[in-house]
Design an enzyme around this catalytic site. Structure first.
Site, mmCIF file in Angstrom:
data_model
loop_
_atom_site.group_PDB
_atom_site.id
_atom_site.type_symbol
_atom_site.label_atom_id
_atom_site.label_comp_id
_atom_site.label_asym_id
_atom_site.label_seq_id
_atom_site.Cartn_x
_atom_site.Cartn_y
_atom_site.Cartn_z
ATOM 1 N N SER A 428 34.086 42.790 38.497
ATOM 2 C CA SER A 428 35.486 42.381 38.408
ATOM 3 C C SER A 428 36.114 42.854 37.106
ATOM 4 C CB SER A 428 35.596 40.864 38.517
ATOM 5 O OG SER A 428 34.820 40.256 37.515
ATOM 6 N N HIS A 449 36.154 45.524 44.693
ATOM 7 C CA HIS A 449 36.257 44.207 44.064
ATOM 8 C C HIS A 449 36.821 43.190 45.055
ATOM 9 C CE1 HIS A 449 38.296 41.439 40.911
ATOM 10 N NE2 HIS A 449 37.135 40.972 41.298
ATOM 11 N N GLU A 461 40.312 44.918 46.007
ATOM 12 C CA GLU A 461 40.746 45.895 45.013
ATOM 13 C C GLU A 461 39.786 47.077 45.100
ATOM 14 O OE1 GLU A 461 42.757 44.699 40.728
ATOM 15 O OE2 GLU A 461 40.804 43.901 41.185
ATOM 16 N N ASN A 499 42.742 40.896 37.543
ATOM 17 C CA ASN A 499 42.257 40.120 36.403
ATOM 18 C C ASN A 499 43.043 40.414 35.131
ATOM 19 O OD1 ASN A 499 40.482 38.596 37.792
ATOM 20 N ND2 ASN A 499 38.685 39.848 37.358
#
Ligand SMILES: CCCCCCCCCCC[C@H](O)CC(=O)SCCNC(=O)CCNC(=O)[C@H](O)C(C)(C)COP(=O)(O)OP(=O)(O)OC[C@H]1O[C@@H](n2cnc3c(N)ncnc32)[C@H](O)[C@@H]1OP(=O)(O)O
Length: 725
Positions: A428, A449, A461, A499
């Site tokens: 991540s 991800h 992702e 993130n």
């Protein structure tokens, strides 16, 4: 077809006296203004011709219609198309011309009849469908209301309670259920659809079948008092579930009007309300999301090169923890054979157990049969070594975030997997170039991800390095689609898109409480804004271990804009690490219900003394609006950086990433769309002011400063971005 027109209808009159009108507007035969106006002309012709006794409406290429052409709403919102007279389509055309005609019509439904498509069919005098066809009124999901008579005809065909369920949840029913509800008159195989519909239409003419106008039916409607109670309950639920949206309540107004004052008044109310909702901000946001979500799979330079996805026949997953088992679940649910590799028997058993539990929860909820459970589980095989990796087409590594461990795994994969095999990591945060450093396979290394729980969360992702081949991206996009994920292709950097945007959100919240703001008021304001939960409740849910690990990556990579709060580490020291330990920012009871903890103050005060910050009287008394701005403008700022760096190629991709990865409310259109609704100048000025008072955490980035200086929207394309894609 004229290149400027969008779709058409064609009419063929058979020797049996039935005029078949076909809706043609690929890919889903949406009802554009051109299609609707053509339909009107065909109808007028059919009604005036002596050789036409009845009419059948159908859709080309196995689809009746996906509803009104959604881009038409955008045209009206932007003013590029003039609104037709209120009620022109629903009353003048669909009701007074079609339903009230002296020749009957039958809808022949193949594949799907959604929104305006179903509404058109409900104005016909009978509906014949193929098995499995999807029938629904999903308009509320788009911020609009059923506007072609759906609020009036559906309750009259299926009853008020079922109609409310279908409209308020936007969920379609299958033809078979539609048949048992009275929405569909007969379900027949595709090959018999048109002949049955033609015959049915002639039977109506000959009075062998009833000539039913849905709008005039009353047998399924409850008595007025009961209907009012049902609607009152629906309003209460709607207010609770969608407190920030007006259109569901406006839709209920139209329904109620029809029941209380009759269908004509109901149609007029529906038309009036239908016109008003188009200009709501929430509607603009939801329509933007509809197209943006479909746009994420269109990646310039990747998907426009004619590459065809390769067939992925078998996938291996390394690591059977929460993420690995979730990914395995998602894959086997879409019929991919999966090998799950772990380091020892105990971990392997636990990993397989997690997959089993994921599926068993579906069996318990009734959404999966026991047979399907067995069949799905049989696609999963466990392994303790790489021998069985010799014929896999894709590997997804999902071990802990440890660079050297991942490097070793990728070096091993290169030895055991076939040359064509895609080597994906579910990291991540970690730079993929580092993960693949010990291999010569950089072109097939990619990030996949997933978000936890991976078999539930809709976002994937797909992270591309400078070396990842376009073919690998195309393959992964295809797998993503097959496992029903919305993919967003992003460039390689710490935290990728989601993130990176998430980070300032929790950081801003920590900053505010250290300066005196109440964490529970912050959580409340943010929930009211539309997030599923506030940042503190979220930290508890994720667990402080993960929160600290992620924060460390950001502190190392973006030190100049990190606010180093000690609140979480201090609590962690005291073994309160979030919901799993029943103590974090909140206290949790046996049922996982959260309640505020007065002891939290102690940690906040200690963290404040470590950081050397003071309570700021202004921040103690923040309004809800200020709380939202101080937590989300730093997110906008980071999103701007991500966009400017080319990590995301389209601002709309960040909107989808924020909605599906962070839980940003879809009716606000996503982070960049929402930011543009306030304007780059305003956001810049707020951040600039805060950065002067509170430091660089709030400092607006160069991209935001530039856009603000020009008064340009943040979502406008980046011309010379240093694209990572
Ligand atoms: C006086 C006031 C003004 C009056 C204005 C006029 C009155 C308006 C009243 C409207 C009344 C009506 O009640 C309103 C509606 O009908 S709103 C539309 C309701 N329909 C839907 O919500 C369905 C939306 N579509 C889907 O759910 C799915 O697309 C699908 C039909 C189930 C197909 O799914 P799938 O096979 O997975 O394919 P995609 O989703 O990828 O879609 C393929 C492409 O088709 C485009 N698409 C789909 N539906 C529509 C649509 N209704 N309009 C326009 N375009 C549509 C989609 O964008 C994809 O396009 P690309 O391939 O380019 O990405």
């Amino acid at each position: 077809m004229d290149s400027r027109t969008k779709g058409k209808t064609v009419m063929e009159v058979g020797g049996d006296g039935v005029a078949v009108i076909t809706l043609i507007n690929p890919p889903v035969n949406s009802l554009s203004f051109d299609v609707l106006y053509n339909l009107k002309s065909n109808y007028e012709e059919a009604l005036s011709r002596n050789d036409v006794k009845a009419i059948v409406i159908t859709g080309a290429k196995g689809k009746f219609s996906g509803g009104f052409d959604i881009s038409g709403f955008g045209e009206i919102q932007k003013g590029t198309r003039k609104e037709p007279k209120v009620g022109y389509i629903s009353i003048d055309i669909i009701t007074d011309l079609l339903e009230a005609a002296r020749k009957p019509s039958v809808a022949a439904i193949d594949g799907l009849a959604l929104g305006g498509g179903l509404e058109l069919s409900m104005a016909c005098h009978a509906r014949i469908s193929t098995p499995g066809a999807q029938l629904g009124l999903p308009e509320l999901q788009l911020g609009v209301i059923p506007g072609f008579g759906g609020t009036q005809r559906l309750p009259r065909l299926v009853g008020l309670t079922k109609a409310l369920e279908m409209i308020l949840t936007s969920k379609p029913v299958r033809a078979e259920e539609g048949h048992s509800l009275g929405l569909i008159d007969a379900v027949v195989p595709s090959a018999e659809l048109l002949t049955t519909a033609r015959r049915w239409a002639l039977d109506i003419v000959e009075r062998r079948k009833p000539w039913i106008s849905s709008l005039l039916k009353t047998d399924k409607l409850p008595p007025l008092g009961e209907a009012r109670e049902i609607l009152k309950f629906a309003r209460g639920q709607t207010r609770k579930q969608a407190p920030n949206m007006k259109h569901p309540l406006m839709c209920l107004d139209a329904l109620e009007m029809g029941i209380v004052s009759g269908p004509r008044a109901g149609l007029e109310k529906e038309a009036e309300v239908g016109s008003q909702v188009i200009s709501l901000d929430t509607t603009k946001g939801l329509i933007h999301v509809f197209f943006s979500q479909r746009g994420t799979a269109k990646v310039p330079g990747v998907t426009d090169g004619g590459l065809v996805p390769r067939k992925i026949k078998k996938v291996a997953i390394i690591g059977g923890g929460l993420m690995g088992s979730g990914i395995a679940t998602a894959l086997i649910l879409s019929n991919y054979p999966v090998i799950l590799k772990e380091v020892n028997e105990k971990f392997l058993e636990a990993g397989i157990g997690r997959v089993k539990a994921n599926l068993q929860s579906r069996v318990r909820k009734g959404s999966m049969s026991k047979e399907k459970f067995e069949k799905t589980m049989s696609l999963l095989k466990g392994s303790l070594d790489y021998e069985s990796f010799r014929d896999v087409d894709m590997v997804i590594e999902a071990v802990i975030e440890n660079i050297s461990l991942k490097q070793q795994i990728f070096a091993d994969l290169e030895k055991y997997c076939p040359q064509h095999c895609i080597l994906a990591s579910n990291t991540s945060t970690i730079d993929l170039n580092k993960i693949g450093e010990r291999t010569k396979s950089q072109d097939r290394i990619v990030g996949a991800h997933f978000f936890s729980p991976a078999h539930v969360m809709p976002l994937l992702e797909i992270v591309r390095t400078n070396h990842t081949s376009a073919q690998v991206i195309v393959d992964l996009l295809d797998v993503g689609k097959k496992i029903k994920k919305t993919p967003v292709v992003v460039g390689n950097c710490t935290g990728f898109a989601v993130n990176r945007m998430f980070f300032p959100y929790t950081q801003a919240a920590m900053f505010l409480v250290e300066r005196g703001a109440d964490p529970y008021l912050i959580d409340m304001a943010i929930s009211k804004f539309g997030m599923p939960m506030g940042p503190f409740r979220l930290c508890d849910l994720v667990g402080f271990g993960v929160a600290i690990a992620t924060a460390t990556q950001f502190i190392e990579n973006f030190p100049e804009r990190t606010y180093k709060s000690m609140i979480i580490p201090l609590m962690q020291e005291d073994k309160r690490a979030g919901e799993a330990t029943r103590k974090g920012f909140y206290l949790y009871d046996d049922k996982r219900k959260a309640k505020p903890d007065p002891e939290l103050k102690k940690y906040i005060e200690k963290a404040r003394s470590i950081s050397g910050g003071n309570v700021d009287p202004k921040l103690v008394k923040l309004s809800e609006k200020e709380i939202i701005e101080m937590t989300f403008f730093p997110v906008v700022n980071e999103a701007c950086r991500v966009f400017a760096e080319g990590i995301a190629v389209k601002a709309a991709d960040l909107d989808i990433a924020a909605i599906m990865g962070m839980g940003f409310p879809p009716y606000r259109g996503g982070i960049m769309f929402w930011a543009d609704s306030m304007g780059s100048k305003y956001i810049y000025s707020r951040l600039d002011e805060w950065s002067k008072t509170y430091g660089d955490f709030f400092k607006p980035c160069a991209f935001l400063a530039e856009r603000a200086s020009k008064g340009a929207p943040l979502s406008a394309p980046v011309e010379q971005a240093r694209s990572r894609l």
